[in-house]
Design a protein around this motif. Structure first.
Motif: not given
Length: 164
Positions: A85-93
């Motif tokens: 939270p409020h640092r990073s988001i990892a996702w596969t698109d």
């Protein structure tokens, strides 16, 4: 006046993007994690983003459509990985159909989105990794660089309007 966007191929299968926004981290976080906000800027004009389903949590998904000016609809599915939270988001698109079934003949991209508070506001970083150089080149040929830069600038314009 939009701030500079750094867009570099940093390896044969990777892209690094960076932009500074005059807004705090929590504001930018909302523009990536709330469907009603990300829909305002994610698609390059004249296209529009429409969230079909957003379950923002680790192992959740974001199914969205890019709607074109002539009624075209291209779906994509972001599958969330680690969220700090409020640092990073990892996702596969990935490109998908309207039910979220991934189209395996089109590129998939792993994203790591970073949010760093700095004196000027927030430095956003995007580290994108592709399965192959061919997939990276395919997405670039589809206009990804220009479209993503347009979206990032649209976000900046929205943030500036909301501050005035």
């Amino acid at each position: 006046m939009n701030s500079e966007i750094v867009f570099n191929k940093d390896s044969e299968t990777g892209v690094y993007v960076m932009k500074v926004y005059k807004a705090d981290v929590s504001t930018l976080w909302d523009y990536f994690t709330k469907s009603e906000l990300i829909d305002q800027w994610w698609a390059p004009k004249p296209w529009k983003c429409e969230t079909e389903k957003m379950d923002f949590r680790e192992n959740g998904i974001w199914l969205y459509a890019m709607k074109g000016p002539d009624g075209e609809k291209e779906f994509a599915l972001a599958s969330y990985g680690e969220i700090m939270p409020h640092r990073s988001i990892a996702w596969t698109d990935a490109f998908a159909d309207d039910k979220g079934k991934i189209k395996t003949d089109l590129p998939q991209t792993s994203w790591l989105i970073g949010f760093t508070g700095i004196d000027e506001g927030t430095r956003m970083t995007f580290n994108l990794h592709f399965n192959s150089q061919e997939e990276l080149n395919q997405l670039l040929e589809m206009g990804f660089e220009e479209g993503f830069k347009m979206g990032l600038n649209q976000l900046e314009d929205i943030l500036e309007k909301n501050q005035s």
